[in-house]
Enzyme design. Sequence first.
Site, PDB file in Angstrom:
ATOM      1  N   GLN A 185      13.523 -11.244  -6.055  1.00  0.00           N
ATOM      2  CA  GLN A 185      12.219 -10.957  -5.457  1.00  0.00           C
ATOM      3  C   GLN A 185      11.174 -11.909  -6.057  1.00  0.00           C
ATOM      4  OE1 GLN A 185      10.624  -6.989  -6.110  1.00  0.00           O
ATOM      5  NE2 GLN A 185       9.603  -6.970  -4.146  1.00  0.00           N
ATOM      6  N   PRO A 315      11.866 -10.997 -16.827  1.00  0.00           N
ATOM      7  CA  PRO A 315      10.421 -11.145 -16.604  1.00  0.00           C
ATOM      8  C   PRO A 315       9.670  -9.902 -16.136  1.00  0.00           C
ATOM      9  CG  PRO A 315      11.678 -12.345 -14.914  1.00  0.00           C
ATOM     10  CD  PRO A 315      12.669 -11.797 -15.881  1.00  0.00           C
ATOM     11  N   GLY A 317       9.255  -5.381 -15.825  1.00  0.00           N
ATOM     12  CA  GLY A 317       9.562  -4.098 -16.453  1.00  0.00           C
ATOM     13  C   GLY A 317      10.857  -3.559 -15.855  1.00  0.00           C
ATOM     14  N   GLY A 318      10.900  -3.611 -14.538  1.00  0.00           N
ATOM     15  CA  GLY A 318      12.107  -3.166 -13.858  1.00  0.00           C
ATOM     16  C   GLY A 318      12.201  -3.834 -12.506  1.00  0.00           C
ATOM     17  N   GLU A 320      14.270  -3.057  -8.733  1.00  0.00           N
ATOM     18  CA  GLU A 320      14.983  -1.987  -8.026  1.00  0.00           C
ATOM     19  C   GLU A 320      16.238  -2.459  -7.303  1.00  0.00           C
ATOM     20  OE1 GLU A 320      12.022  -3.352  -7.407  1.00  0.00           O
ATOM     21  OE2 GLU A 320      11.523  -3.418  -5.264  1.00  0.00           O
ATOM     22  N   HIS A 344       9.700   4.777 -11.419  1.00  0.00           N
ATOM     23  CA  HIS A 344       9.219   3.813 -10.424  1.00  0.00           C
ATOM     24  C   HIS A 344      10.399   3.161  -9.693  1.00  0.00           C
ATOM     25  CE1 HIS A 344       6.388   0.709  -8.899  1.00  0.00           C
ATOM     26  NE2 HIS A 344       7.470  -0.060  -8.953  1.00  0.00           N
ATOM     27  N   GLU A 345      11.372   2.687 -10.453  1.00  0.00           N
ATOM     28  CA  GLU A 345      12.503   1.990  -9.812  1.00  0.00           C
ATOM     29  C   GLU A 345      13.349   2.966  -8.994  1.00  0.00           C
ATOM     30  OE1 GLU A 345      11.894  -0.986  -9.806  1.00  0.00           O
ATOM     31  OE2 GLU A 345      10.625  -1.116 -11.583  1.00  0.00           O
ATOM     32  N   HIS A 348      11.780   3.394  -5.643  1.00  0.00           N
ATOM     33  CA  HIS A 348      12.041   2.300  -4.703  1.00  0.00           C
ATOM     34  C   HIS A 348      13.296   2.537  -3.854  1.00  0.00           C
ATOM     35  CE1 HIS A 348       9.088  -0.844  -5.182  1.00  0.00           C
ATOM     36  NE2 HIS A 348       9.246  -0.944  -6.487  1.00  0.00           N
ATOM     37  N   GLU A 367       5.024  -1.300  -2.879  1.00  0.00           N
ATOM     38  CA  GLU A 367       4.623  -0.946  -4.250  1.00  0.00           C
ATOM     39  C   GLU A 367       3.619   0.210  -4.318  1.00  0.00           C
ATOM     40  OE1 GLU A 367       6.315  -1.761  -6.671  1.00  0.00           O
ATOM     41  OE2 GLU A 367       7.390  -3.557  -5.987  1.00  0.00           O
ATOM     42  N   ASP A 424       4.684 -15.192  -5.440  1.00  0.00           N
ATOM     43  CA  ASP A 424       4.580 -14.913  -6.884  1.00  0.00           C
ATOM     44  C   ASP A 424       3.132 -15.028  -7.378  1.00  0.00           C
ATOM     45  OD1 ASP A 424       7.247 -14.370  -7.255  1.00  0.00           O
ATOM     46  OD2 ASP A 424       7.755 -16.316  -8.140  1.00  0.00           O
ATOM     47  N   TYR A 432      -0.150  -2.470  -6.089  1.00  0.00           N
ATOM     48  CA  TYR A 432       0.313  -1.237  -6.739  1.00  0.00           C
ATOM     49  C   TYR A 432      -0.796  -0.205  -6.797  1.00  0.00           C
ATOM     50  CZ  TYR A 432       4.262  -3.947  -8.625  1.00  0.00           C
ATOM     51  OH  TYR A 432       5.393  -4.715  -8.756  1.00  0.00           O
TER      52      TYR A 432
HETATM   53  N1  BES Z   1       9.846  -4.797  -7.483  1.00  0.00           N
HETATM   54  C1  BES Z   1       9.038  -4.809  -8.638  1.00  0.00           C
HETATM   55  C2  BES Z   1       9.126  -6.076  -9.423  1.00  0.00           C
HETATM   56  C3  BES Z   1       8.783  -7.329  -8.655  1.00  0.00           C
HETATM   57  C4  BES Z   1       7.780  -7.339  -7.697  1.00  0.00           C
HETATM   58  C5  BES Z   1       9.461  -8.484  -8.904  1.00  0.00           C
HETATM   59  C6  BES Z   1       7.484  -8.516  -7.005  1.00  0.00           C
HETATM   60  C7  BES Z   1       9.168  -9.640  -8.219  1.00  0.00           C
HETATM   61  C8  BES Z   1       8.174  -9.660  -7.263  1.00  0.00           C
HETATM   62  C9  BES Z   1       9.352  -3.621  -9.552  1.00  0.00           C
HETATM   63  O1  BES Z   1       9.683  -2.459  -8.872  1.00  0.00           O
HETATM   64  C10 BES Z   1       8.101  -3.292 -10.303  1.00  0.00           C
HETATM   65  O2  BES Z   1       7.142  -2.979  -9.663  1.00  0.00           O
HETATM   66  N2  BES Z   1       8.142  -3.322 -11.614  1.00  0.00           N
HETATM   67  C11 BES Z   1       7.017  -2.951 -12.438  1.00  0.00           C
HETATM   68  C12 BES Z   1       7.160  -1.502 -12.830  1.00  0.00           C
HETATM   69  C13 BES Z   1       5.880  -0.774 -13.058  1.00  0.00           C
HETATM   70  C14 BES Z   1       4.898  -0.859 -11.943  1.00  0.00           C
HETATM   71  C15 BES Z   1       6.161   0.680 -13.407  1.00  0.00           C
HETATM   72  C16 BES Z   1       7.006  -3.857 -13.645  1.00  0.00           C
HETATM   73  O3  BES Z   1       7.892  -4.723 -13.744  1.00  0.00           O
HETATM   74  O4  BES Z   1       6.142  -3.753 -14.489  1.00  0.00           O
HETATM   75 ZN    ZN Z   2       7.899  -1.703  -7.873  1.00  0.00          ZN
END
Ligand code: BES
Ligand code: ZN
Length: 661
Positions: A185, A315, A317-318, A320, A344-345, A348, A367, A424, A432
């Site tokens: 992603q 890179p 937090g999580g 999905e 959160h994940e 998703h 998000e 990106d 979010y």
């Molecule tokens: N899907 C996202 C991570 C992402 C978004 C990667 C866009 C690349 C492009 C993931 O679900 C996410 O939102 N992670 C957050 C978690 C937090 C909001 C609880 C993170 O990584 O901090």
């Molecule tokens: Zn997310």
Amino acid sequence: MRNSPFVIPHRVGAVAVLIFILGAISSVLINKSSFGIFVFFQTKPLNMGRVDSSSLSSPDKIITTNIKLTWDVDFTEKSIKGSAILDVKTLEDSVTHLVLDTRSLTIHSVTDFKTGQKLDFNLKEEVKPYGWPLEIKLPTSAQQKGSTAKISVEYATSPNASALAWMEPEQTSGRKHPYLYSQCQAIHARSIVPCQDTPAIKITYQADVTVPHKLTALMSATRLENQLSSRDGAKRIFKFHQTVPIPSYLFAIVVGALESRKIGPRTSIWSEADIVDIAAAEFEDTEKMLVAAESIAGPYNWDQYDLLVLPPSFPFGGMENPCLTFVTPTLLAGDKSLANVIAHEIAHSWTGNLVTNLNWNHFWLNEGHTVFLERKIIAKLNDEQTRHFHAIGGWKDLINSVKEYGEEHEFTKLIPFLEGSDPDDSFSSVPYEKGHTFLFYLETLVGGPEAMDGFLKHYIATFALKSIDTDQWKECFLDYFQKKVPSDAFDGVDWDTWFFKPGMPPVKPDYDTTLADACTELCELWDQASEDDLGGFSKTDIEDFSALQIKEFLGQLLQKDPLPISHILAMDNAYQLSASHNSEIKFKWLELQIKSEHEPVIQPALDFVNIQGRMKFVRPIYRELYAYDKASDKAVANFKEQEKYMHPITRSMVAKDLNLE
Ligand code: BES
Ligand code: ZN
């Protein structure tokens, strides 16, 4: 037709010429126009008539329905070599070519799988930042509407594929074996598979993955049990299938010396050996969260829900990835305090993975709904107060993102215009938290949490397995509530402002501040304290605080003027913040010290960005050090020294932050 992912292109196609003419004369009118009109009368034509401006493929003409991957993971050359066989279906008459997204791929040959005949192909010039379109001549039998083809592409990935982190044994905690993981992603899947790299279409996939004998491969799919060994015993072949159609950004692979622990009926934890038990304990509430999520959103559709704890360079937090969520080891706080990322994940699995944004302009659908559902899961496991407490933290994240971009910036809109941009670059707390705020605000209008839960279930059931835009979401929302709320319930909603105006949202919900009050009081005391008051602070001030309340306290202080150094020293003395192992507390504490220009913070701040690579922490710390004159050169020098070890996405984003690109 209404629910088809191709509503916009057809409409846009029909009025494309009109858009060009009107686009030029309508810029003032446009910003005030209603949402329905927006689709037709954009300031700039929406995606130039394309479903997804981030993809060079044409998913309105031809779609991929399945991909079969055969991969050999070569750690010596840092390359995945093999083939992708794409099942495609033509949607219009006279479609002569299939265009696939690629980035840094070497294409060896393209074959019509049914006849074995070679197909002409042309890897065209790079279109920045979207990659190199691969144009393939379709067999004549596949050029008419409704016809299908199986197209096999033989290829190899580049050592600098943007989706891949290749790690030497010394960079892993076991230090014996190399490690590989992906992050696709938003638009990095094209660097590992030639594909229509757009969330507008969904595909099933199968994969045969060959890896060195001692390593394990996992994917965002179900692993078939019977692995094979190569004839000489030097390699193992893992087989996977994903039977639920998914968007390309959910492709994922990891290869390493992985161990697992079963922690629930449908969950195992995977990681390197040193942290697998620690992770199993930290995430032991996963099944409870899944059950809570199912009670709100409906049945879990993906059988297995495993967790993979990655090396510290991951890179995010999580992420999905279906059947196998990827998480950062910075969640291992020892007290489950950062487990909201797991909620959160998990969320998703419905919002994002079942109901998917049509393109990255509508990323808030993924998000915003996921944060909303995440906090509903938190409420089920705790209470509504805790849900509100998280929302208060989120509102501050939103303030910070809007400040960082500037309040007029395109990327502070809920639905930004992304043509020509790298998705990106538009990534921030805006989709979010503006998204969550909007849904929370609507919840107050429809009669509260339960009423909104009813909508969430309906929304997911309506659009499961589809890709949708905000227009479809809005229609679904209004339809659902039409007979359930008074006819004037939404009269006060300024839809246009929410969707298209930059800056902070037009409404701030009235959150329950019970859990934040103690943090606010303590913050005020520090903010007002004179030098003489400093002796009055002690560790008893925070002995009843949860880790998240300490984070909230620091977050609030960061909204104030910088604290004098004397206060910083007294605070560390009283609360031992420098000794905290909680990554969120550590991060905010470093930020607070940088803000106060406390020079001794420079080295610990650099150490922090060197030992973990989560962009949420790394980018602000780099930016803040860069803006601090005594740290600026050191930040740049540190980056230049470390960049070879950094994840390709993090490296590229930090390089932009430090004005090196
Ligand atoms: N899907 C996202 C991570 C992402 C978004 C990667 C866009 C690349 C492009 C993931 O679900 C996410 O939102 N992670 C957050 C978690 C937090 C909001 C609880 C993170 O990584 O901090
Ligand atoms: Zn997310």
